[in-house]
Scaffold this motif. Structure first.
Motif, PDB file in Angstrom:
ATOM      1  N   VAL A   1       1.459   7.228  -6.547  1.00 37.17           N
ATOM      2  CA  VAL A   1       0.360   8.150  -6.856  1.00 37.17           C
ATOM      3  C   VAL A   1       0.761   9.593  -6.553  1.00 37.17           C
ATOM      4  CG1 VAL A   1      -1.974   8.844  -6.176  1.00 37.17           C
ATOM      5  CG2 VAL A   1      -1.464   6.436  -6.594  1.00 37.17           C
ATOM      6  N   LEU A   2       1.527   9.795  -5.467  1.00 33.24           N
ATOM      7  CA  LEU A   2       1.981  11.150  -5.139  1.00 33.24           C
ATOM      8  C   LEU A   2       2.857  11.731  -6.251  1.00 33.24           C
ATOM      9  CD1 LEU A   2       2.833  10.866  -1.326  1.00 33.24           C
ATOM     10  CD2 LEU A   2       1.010  12.229  -2.384  1.00 33.24           C
TER      11      LEU A   2
ATOM     12  N   GLY B   1       8.187   1.611  -4.515  1.00 34.94           N
ATOM     13  CA  GLY B   1       7.353   2.669  -5.095  1.00 34.94           C
ATOM     14  C   GLY B   1       8.182   3.825  -5.599  1.00 34.94           C
TER      15      GLY B   1
ATOM     16  N   GLY C   1       8.006   1.626   1.053  1.00 34.65           N
ATOM     17  CA  GLY C   1       7.934   2.688   0.054  1.00 34.65           C
ATOM     18  C   GLY C   1       9.054   2.704  -0.969  1.00 34.65           C
TER      19      GLY C   1
ATOM     20  N   SER D   1       0.652  12.652  -9.127  1.00 33.06           N
ATOM     21  CA  SER D   1      -0.164  13.812  -8.753  1.00 33.06           C
ATOM     22  C   SER D   1       0.655  15.098  -8.831  1.00 33.06           C
ATOM     23  CB  SER D   1      -0.717  13.637  -7.335  1.00 33.06           C
ATOM     24  OG  SER D   1      -1.522  12.488  -7.257  1.00 33.06           O
TER      25      SER D   1
ATOM     26  N   LEU E   1       0.835  -1.205   0.000  1.00 36.94           N
ATOM     27  CA  LEU E   1       0.000   0.000   0.000  1.00 36.94           C
ATOM     28  C   LEU E   1       0.868   1.253   0.000  1.00 36.94           C
ATOM     29  CD1 LEU E   1      -2.759   1.376   0.226  1.00 36.94           C
ATOM     30  CD2 LEU E   1      -2.589   1.141   2.721  1.00 36.94           C
ATOM     31  N   THR E   2       1.966   1.226   0.777  1.00 40.08           N
ATOM     32  CA  THR E   2       2.871   2.387   0.836  1.00 40.08           C
ATOM     33  C   THR E   2       3.466   2.684  -0.538  1.00 40.08           C
ATOM     34  OG1 THR E   2       3.459   1.716   3.082  1.00 40.08           O
ATOM     35  CG2 THR E   2       4.857   3.377   2.033  1.00 40.08           C
ATOM     36  N   ASP E   3       3.829   1.640  -1.278  1.00 41.76           N
ATOM     37  CA  ASP E   3       4.396   1.825  -2.619  1.00 41.76           C
ATOM     38  C   ASP E   3       3.392   2.504  -3.544  1.00 41.76           C
ATOM     39  OD1 ASP E   3       6.842   0.523  -1.999  1.00 41.76           O
ATOM     40  OD2 ASP E   3       5.853  -1.419  -2.219  1.00 41.76           O
ATOM     41  N   TYR E   4       2.141   2.076  -3.450  1.00 46.01           N
ATOM     42  CA  TYR E   4       1.096   2.701  -4.281  1.00 46.01           C
ATOM     43  C   TYR E   4       0.938   4.177  -3.936  1.00 46.01           C
ATOM     44  CZ  TYR E   4      -0.540  -1.745  -6.211  1.00 46.01           C
ATOM     45  OH  TYR E   4      -0.636  -2.930  -6.898  1.00 46.01           O
ATOM     46  N   ILE E   5       1.005   4.490  -2.639  1.00 49.72           N
ATOM     47  CA  ILE E   5       0.850   5.892  -2.207  1.00 49.72           C
ATOM     48  C   ILE E   5       1.983   6.748  -2.763  1.00 49.72           C
ATOM     49  CG2 ILE E   5       0.916   7.432  -0.199  1.00 49.72           C
ATOM     50  CD1 ILE E   5      -0.523   5.189   1.379  1.00 49.72           C
ATOM     51  N   VAL E   6       3.225   6.236  -2.650  1.00 48.02           N
ATOM     52  CA  VAL E   6       4.387   6.973  -3.179  1.00 48.02           C
ATOM     53  C   VAL E   6       4.235   7.202  -4.676  1.00 48.02           C
ATOM     54  CG1 VAL E   6       6.867   6.794  -3.658  1.00 48.02           C
ATOM     55  CG2 VAL E   6       5.989   6.181  -1.399  1.00 48.02           C
TER      56      VAL E   6
ATOM     57  N   SER F   1       8.487   4.850  -9.474  1.00 49.61           N
ATOM     58  CA  SER F   1       8.250   6.276  -9.762  1.00 49.61           C
ATOM     59  C   SER F   1       9.408   6.843 -10.576  1.00 49.61           C
ATOM     60  CB  SER F   1       8.111   7.066  -8.457  1.00 49.61           C
ATOM     61  OG  SER F   1       7.004   6.640  -7.728  1.00 49.61           O
TER      62      SER F   1
END
Length: 625
Positions: free
Chosen positions: A38-39, A357, A354, A42, A31-36, A361
C-alpha cells in the motif's frame, strides 16, 4: 470412452483444487506485506497529486507531454529502464528461462547493439528536426498518410498490449493473496490512471524513479536469497547444467524457438523499436534539453536495463535449481509458469517480514511504469493526430481531452483483463501480437533515414505489404499450433527429489493426489508423427513454423524487400527536394561527400588543337580586344 475420461478429469480436478487451496494457505501475504504494498501505491498516487496540483508549472501541452523540455538526465534514464521492465519481464522472463533455458539472455544482450544504433543513427535525426512526436518525422520525410498509417498501428498495438501490462501483476498479487484477480486489476489500474492523468510526463518519470529503485532492490534480493537457499552459486550452476538450462543453441534453423541468432536479431529490432521509435519512449528522450543529454541518458538506460534484465533472466535459472526434481507446476500448486515467480518468492522469502510485499510491489512497479508511460504517449498521439485537426484547439481543451482519453483507456484495460487471463505464455503472446506491425514500423523509419530515393507511395505500400504478409504468416502459424503441428514442450523437470529437499508444501500436494491431472495419462488423438518443437523439427520446412522470435525481423526485411524495387517503379519527382537533415548522419555524409581529388598523373592529357580551333581562339581574342 470420452465420457469416462471427462468424469475422471472432473473428479481429479475437484480434488486438486481442494488440495491446492489447502497447501497454498501457508503461502499468503502477511499484514506487513500489505502495508509495504500500500505504501508503494500511495507513493505513486502522491507523486501524481503533487505534479497535478502543487507543482508550479504552466498548464500547456508541452509541459504535460514533455515536461517543458527541461527533464533531468538520470531520472529520464531510470524511467526508460523502468518502462521497459514491465510486469511481463518480472514474471514471464524468469518463467521463460525456467521452462526453456537461458537462451533468452541473447535478447537482453542485444541492447549492446541497440544503444549505438539509437545514439548515432536514429535519435540525432529527431533532435536535428526538433521532433517531439516521432510520427511527425514520417510526415516530414514522406507524407501525412504515412504518419496516419503508422499511428494507427501504434494505437492498435496499445489496445492489444496495455491490458497485458496491467493484468500480469494482478496475476501475481492474486497468487499470493487469493483475492479476485479482476478486483485487483480494477483498483491498481485506477491508481495508475489517476496519477498519469493528473501529473503528465513529470509524474510518469518521477514515479518511474521510485518504482525503478524498488525493482532493482527486489531483483537483487531475490537473486541473493534464491542462490543462498539453493545451496550457493556452484549448486545453482550444477543443477541448471544437469537440467539442460545452459544448453545454448547456435542453430540457424528459424523454426527453433530461441537461438543466439534469433535472440540477437529480434532483440536488436525490438529495443530499437521500443526505445527509439515508440512514442512512449521518444517522448521522454526528446524531453531532455539537448542531444548530448539524450546520448548520456541512453547509455545509462542501456547499462541499467542489461543489469536488471540479466538478473531477471538468471532468477529463472535459480528457480529451476531450487525446484530441480520437485516441480510445483507438476505438483499442481502452480497452474502455469507465468505464476511461478510469486510462488517462489513466498516460498523463499515468506518468513522474512515484508519481503514478499516488496517483490509484489516490484512487479506492480514495473507494470505501472509501462502502463503510465504508454497511457501518456497514447493520449498525446490520439489528441494531436485525430482530435486536434477536428476541433478549435486551446491548451486547456487539449489537456482536458487527453485526460479523458487516459480515463477511457484505463477502463478498457480493466475490461481487457478478462481476455488476457486465457493466455498461456505471456511472452509468446506479446511477441506474436507485436510481430504483426513492429517490424514494419522499424522498417519504414529506417527506410526514411537510410534510403533517400524512396517516396511516400513506396513507404505506405511497404508498410501495408509487410503488415499483411506478417498477419498471414502469424495466422497460419497459429493454425499449425492448433492442429498440433507445432508444440513447444518445456525442458523436463520432475518430482523425484521432493522428499530429499524437504519441501513439505509440495509433498502435501503430492500426497493429496494433487498431481493426478498432470500425471494420469488421458487418452487423446494420436499426435502427428511430424512435429516442430522448441528444439527441433522433422517436418518439411514451412515459413509458418518459424519461431515467433523472428516475426519482427521478417517484418522489417519485408519493408525493404518491397520498397527498394518499387522505388524504381515509383521514383522521386525531379522537382522533389528532401531536407538532408531527414537522413541519418552517416547517410548525410555519403550524400555530401566531395568529388575525389585527382592526382596529376590521373588528369587527362590535353589533345593538340586543330587549325580551325586555333583560328576560332584567335578571332575570339581579337573581338575581346
Amino acid at each position: 470412452m470420452t465420457s469416462s475420461v471427462s468424469d475422471l478429469a472432473s473428479t481429479v480436478a475437484t480434488a486438486t483444487t481442494a488440495a491446492t487451496a489447502a497447501a497454498m494457505e501457508d503461502l499468503r501475504f502477511s499484514l506487513t506485506d500489505y502495508i509495504v504494498f500500500v505504501l508503494m501505491l500511495s507513493a505513486s498516487a502522491g507523486i501524481g497529486v503533487y505534479f497535478g496540483f502543487f507543482s508550479k508549472a504552466k498548464n500547456t501541452t508541452e509541459e504535460y507531454l514533455q515536461g517543458g523540455k527541461k527533464m533531468p538526465t538520470l531520472p529520464v534514464a531510470i524511467s526508460l529502464v523502468s518502462s521497459q521492465l514491465s510486469g511481463v519481464a518480472m514474471m514471464s522472463v524468469p518463467a521463460e528461462t525456467y521452462s526453456f533455458g537461458f537462451n533468452m539472455i541473447f535478447v537482453v544482450w542485444a541492447m549492446v547493439l541497440a544503444v549505438p544504433v539509437l545514439i548515432y543513427i536514429i535519435v540525432p535525426v529527431f533532435y536535428d528536426n526538433n521532433v517531439s512526436n516521432c510520427y511527425e518525422y514520417l510526415e516530414m520525410r514522406f507524407s501525412k498518410r504515412t504518419r496516419q498509417l503508422v499511428t494507427v498501428t501504434f494505437v492498435l498495438n496499445q489496445f492489444l498490449m496495455l491490458p497485458v501490462y496491467m493484468f500480469v501483476p494482478s496475476l501475481a498479487f492474486s497468487q499470493v493473496t487469493g483475492y479476485n484477480i479482476h478486483l485487483i486489476n480494477t483498483v491498481v489500474s485506477s491508481i495508475c490512471v489517476f496519477y498519469t492523468m493528473l501529473g503528465g510526463i513529470k509524474a510518469v518519470v518521477w514515479t518511474d524513479v521510485v518504482q525503478g529503485g524498488v525493482m532493482l532492490l527486489s531483483v537483487i534480493l531475490v537473486a541473493i536469497l534464491g542462490t543462498s537457499n539453493s545451496g550457493g552459486l556452484a549448486s545453482v550452476l550444477e543443477n541448471a547444467t544437469e537440467g539442460g538450462r545452459f544448453n545454448y543453441d547456435f542453430g540457424i534453423d528459424p523454426r527453433l524457438r530461441a537461438t543466439f541468432f534469433s535472440g540477437m536479431a529480434s532483440g536488436l529490432l525490438m529495443w530499437t523499436g521500443k526505445l527509439g521509435l515508440d512514442q512512449s519512449c521518444v517522448q521522454r528522450i526528446v524531453s531532455l534539453p539537448s542531444y548530448g543529454h539524450a546520448k548520456r541518458c541512453l547509455l545509462m538506460a542501456g547499462f541499467g536495463f542489461i543489469l536488471i534484465m540479466s538478473f531477471t533472466c538468471f532468477i529463472g535459472i535459480i528457480m529451476f535449481s531450487y525446484y530441480y526434481g520437485c516441480d510445483p507446476i507438476q505438483a499442481g500448486l502452480v497452474s502455469k509458469p507465468d505464476k511461478l515467480m510469486p510462488f517462489f518468492i513466498q516460498d523463499i522469502m515468506g518468513h522474512i517480514m515484508g519481503m514478499p510485499g516488496i517483490f509484489i510491489s516490484c512487479v506492480f512497479s514495473a507494470s505501472l511504469s509501462s502502463l503510465s508511460a504508454s497511457l501518456n504517449s497514447f493520449a498525446g498521439v490520439v489528441y494531436f493526430d485525430y482530435i486536434k485537426p477536428r476541433i478549435n484547439h486551446t491548451e486547456a481543451k487539449a489537456n482536458a481531452t487527453m485526460k479523458v482519453v487516459i480515463m477511457v483507456m484505463g477502463a478498457y484495460c480493466i475490461v481487457g483483463g478478462f481476455v488476457v487471463q486465457n493466455f498461456n505464455s505471456i511472452i509468446q503472446t506479446m511477441w506474436t501480437i507485436t510481430g504483426i506491425n513492429m517490424g514494419a514500423v522499424v522498417g519504414v523509419f529506417c527506410l526514411g533515414m537510410f534510403v533517400p530515393r524512396c517516396n511516400a507511395k513506396v513507404a505506405v505500400s511497404g508498410i501495408a505489404f509487410s503488415c499483411l504478409a506478417m498477419l498471414w504468416i502469424i495466422i497460419n502459424g497459429q493454425m499449425n499450433f492448433k492442429a498440433g503441428l507445432i508444440r513447444y514442450d518445456t525442458l523436463p523437470n520432475g518430482l523425484d527429489k521432493c522428499e530429499a529437499k524437504g519441501f513439505e508444501v509440495i509433498l502435501n500436494a503430492i500426497n493429496n493426489n494433487a498431481t493426478s491431472v498432470a500425471t494420469t495419462p488421458i487418452p487423446s488423438l494420436e499426435a502427428p508423427k511430424e512435429l516442430t518443437t522448441a528444439f527441433g523439427s522433422n517436418r518439411d520446412f514451412s515459413i509458418y513454423d518459424t519461431s515467433f522470435y523472428w516475426y519482427k525481423v521478417f517484418g522489417a526485411l519485408l519493408v525493404f524487400a518491397w520498397a527498394i524495387p518499387m522505388s524504381y517503379v515509383w521514383p522521386l519527382d525531379k522537382d522533389e527536394k528532401q531536407n538532408p537533415k531527414l537522413y541519418s548522419p552517416f547517410v548525410r555524409n555519403l550524400l555530401n561527400k566531395p568529388s575525389p581529388v585527382l592526382e596529376l598523373e590521373e588528369l587527362p592529357l590535353k589533345t593538340p588543337l586543330s587549325d580551325e580551333q586555333i583560328k576560332e581562339k584567335e578571332n575570339g581574342s581579337i573581338a575581346e580586344a
